[in-house]
Enzyme design. Sequence first.
Site, PDB file in Angstrom:
ATOM      1  N   ASP A 318       0.446  -1.037   0.250  1.00  0.00           N
ATOM      2  CA  ASP A 318      -0.240  -0.055  -0.031  1.00  0.00           C
ATOM      3  C   ASP A 318       0.978   1.028   0.038  1.00  0.00           C
ATOM      4  O   ASP A 318       2.582   1.156   0.126  1.00  0.00           O
ATOM      5  CB  ASP A 318      -1.069  -0.209   1.139  1.00  0.00           C
ATOM      6  CG  ASP A 318      -1.633   1.245   1.016  1.00  0.00           C
ATOM      7  OD1 ASP A 318      -2.390   1.767   0.303  1.00  0.00           O
ATOM      8  OD2 ASP A 318      -2.002   1.484   2.603  1.00  0.00           O
ATOM      9  N   THR A 320      -0.418   5.049   1.115  1.00  0.00           N
ATOM     10  CA  THR A 320       0.107   5.583   2.518  1.00  0.00           C
ATOM     11  C   THR A 320      -0.055   5.243   3.565  1.00  0.00           C
ATOM     12  O   THR A 320      -0.895   4.405   4.283  1.00  0.00           O
ATOM     13  CB  THR A 320      -1.884   7.082   2.293  1.00  0.00           C
ATOM     14  OG1 THR A 320      -1.521   7.273   0.964  1.00  0.00           O
ATOM     15  CG2 THR A 320      -1.607   8.041   3.041  1.00  0.00           C
ATOM     16  N   ASP A 512      -2.066  -0.903   5.870  1.00  0.00           N
ATOM     17  CA  ASP A 512      -2.163  -0.328   7.075  1.00  0.00           C
ATOM     18  C   ASP A 512      -3.702   0.575   7.184  1.00  0.00           C
ATOM     19  O   ASP A 512      -3.708   0.390   8.846  1.00  0.00           O
ATOM     20  CB  ASP A 512      -1.192   0.429   7.927  1.00  0.00           C
ATOM     21  CG  ASP A 512      -1.502   2.153   7.280  1.00  0.00           C
ATOM     22  OD1 ASP A 512      -2.230   2.124   6.011  1.00  0.00           O
ATOM     23  OD2 ASP A 512      -1.351   2.861   7.502  1.00  0.00           O
TER      24      ASP A 512
END
Length: 650
Positions: A318, A320, A512
Site C-alpha cells: 500500500d 499511504t 495499514d
Amino acid sequence: MTEPADMTQRLLHSAWRFPLVAASLVVLATVAVLAVIGLVPAAQGLASIFALSVSLYRAGTMIKGLLHGRWGIDLLAVVAICSTVAVGEYLASLIVVLMLTGGEALEQFAQGRATKELRALLDRSPRNAHRERSGLPVEDILVDAVVPGDVLLVRPSELVPVDGTLLSDVGIFDESALTGESLPAERTKGQLLLSGSINGADAVRMKATATAAHSQYSQIVALVQEAAASRAPTVRLADKYAVPFTLVALVLAGAAWFFSQDPGRFAEVLVVATPCPLLIAAPVAFLAGTSRAAHAGIIIKNAGTLEQLSRVKTAVFDKTGTLTQGNPSLAGIRVASASDLSEDALLQLAASAEQYSTHVLAASVISEARARGLALVPATSASEHATNGVTADCGNHHIVVGKPAYVGSLVSGFDMTTLPGGHLGIYIGVDGRFAGTLIMSDPLRPNAKDTLTELRRLGVVETMLLTGDAATTAQHIAVEAGISNVMAECLPADKVTAVAALPLRPVMMVGDGVNDAPVLAAADVGIAMGAKGATAASESADVVIMVDDLSKAAVAVGIGQRTLRIARTSIWTGILLSLGLMVLASLGMIPAVAGALLQELVDLATILNALRALGPGRSAASVGSTAVHAVSTVPAHHRVQSGGRGPGWE
C-alpha cells in the site's frame, strides 16, 4: 528458605510434573543397586516388568494418536523396549524408557526456552490502575474496570494500564516490550500512550481511550497465544517422516537379525532408532522463531505463516502510511477561480467536514487548521462515503470533501488540479460549487528503498504498489522506492483482484488502513503496520508489525527463512544421525546400552540446534538507519480507523 530446602522443593515439583521420568530414575537406581549387590535376577525382573508396563502405556497413547491422524515414532520405542527385554538387555530397556519418558520433559524445557519472550508478555500484563475522580482521592482499581474517558495516574516505573492519551506536558516511556525498540520514547501532551509500556521517572496523568480488552497490549497477548497454539506445515510434515523412518528401521533391524542370526542385533538397531527430534525439533524451532519475531516487535499469528514468509516471491505494498510516512502535511491551497473564499476559509470548512471522517488525511487537515488558529465549525449532519469522501452541513454551508470523481459528481464548475510529483489533492465543494483543492505532501519513508533492496536479497522476485491514489502520485512514489509495477486508483475490490492474479506465489501484502483489510486477508501473507494502522487491518493480517517501521517486513521474511532452515536441518540431522547409528548397530558395532546413550546425545544435539532460531542470525533489523521507531502521534480517534477513499485519497 535455605538452599538445600529450595533444591528439594524443586526436585519434588519436577517429580510431580513428570511422574514417569521420576519413576524411571527410581527404578534405574534400584536396579543398579540390586545388580551391584549380586541380585541380578531381581534387577532384571524389576527392570523388565517396569519397562513392559511403560511400553504398554505408550502403546495405548500411540493408538489414540493414530485414531486422531497423528503419526509418531512410539511404535519404534515400544518394539525397542520389548525386544531389549526379550534378549535380556534390561539396562538398555530402562535407558530407552528413560529416553522416551524424558522426551516429554525435554520438549517442555525446550519449548519453555523457545517461548521465553512470549511468556514474558503474559507475565507483565497490566493488572491495576489508579483512577482520579473530581473531589475524591485516587483509587486503585483492577485494570478491567477502566472505561474510556477515565483519568488515570501512572506512577514512576509503572506499566501504562490501557491505551490512552497523555494529559501531562511530557513523559518518557519504555516501549521495548511492544515495539522491540530499546531507546526510551518521549511523548508530549495529547499523544498516544500504549498499554504495556513502562513509565519513566516522573508520575504522569492520562485519559483512557480504550478498555483493557481492546488495548494494544491485550491484543498482542491474544495474538501471541494464537501463534503458540498453532502448528506449522513443517511441524505436521515431521510427523509424516515418522512413517517411512519406522519402516526403514524395522526392515534394517530385521535384516540384521536375519544375516547375523542374533536376535540381540534386532534390539540393538531399534534402540538407536527412536529419535525424539522428529517429534520435538521442528515445533521448538517454530516456537523459537515466533518468539524471536515477537522480541523484534513483529507478531506472527500462526506458525504456518512463518513457512509462508520463508517462501515469499512477490511483495505488494500500500502507499499511504506504508511506503510513505502516513503523516501528510499541507503543501499548498488552491482556491477555485470562481470561489470568493480565502485560503484560510477554505481550509476551515474542509477541516470542519473532516471532523467526521476516519481517514488518515482527515487528521492532517484538522491539524493544519488548528495550527493556523482556525476554529472548526460543528456540523448539523455529516456522512462519510467509503472510498469516496465525506459530506457535512457546517454552519450555513454544505461541504463536500473527497476524491475528484466524487466531488466532481456533486458540484458544478469542477476543475481537476495539476499536482506536483509525489503530491495528492483533497478536493472541496461548497454549496454545490467547486471551491478548491488542498495539496498534501506525504514523502517516502527514509528506509523504504533499503527495505525493498533487502527483500530482493532475500529472494523476493517481484514488487508492486497497489493504491487508490492518483496515477501520477503513485508513479512518483514507486520510482523513488524502486518499484516498477504500479496499479493506481484502486478500490478495495480491485486490490483483491490484482493480488489474486499475481503469478509468482506466495504473495505478501503490506498495508495499514481499513481499505487494506480485504486484500490483507486475500494475500498469502498479510502484514499490517499495526503501530498506527486500523484495527480491521490488524485483524485481517497474518503478521502485525507493532512498531512504525517498514523494515520489519523484511525482518519478518528473514526470520521465516532462518526458522524453516533450522527446523528442516534439525529434522534431517536427527534422521541422518539415527540412520548412521542404525547401520553401525546392524553390523554389531554398538551394544544396546551404548546405543541408547548415543541416541540421547543425538536428541540433545538436534534440540539445541532447533533453539538456534531464537538468535538473530543475519537479520534485516538494521535496514534503513533512519527508520522511524516511534509510534505514530496520530490521535487515537483517527488511528483506530483509516478508511481509504480511493483515487486522490489513498
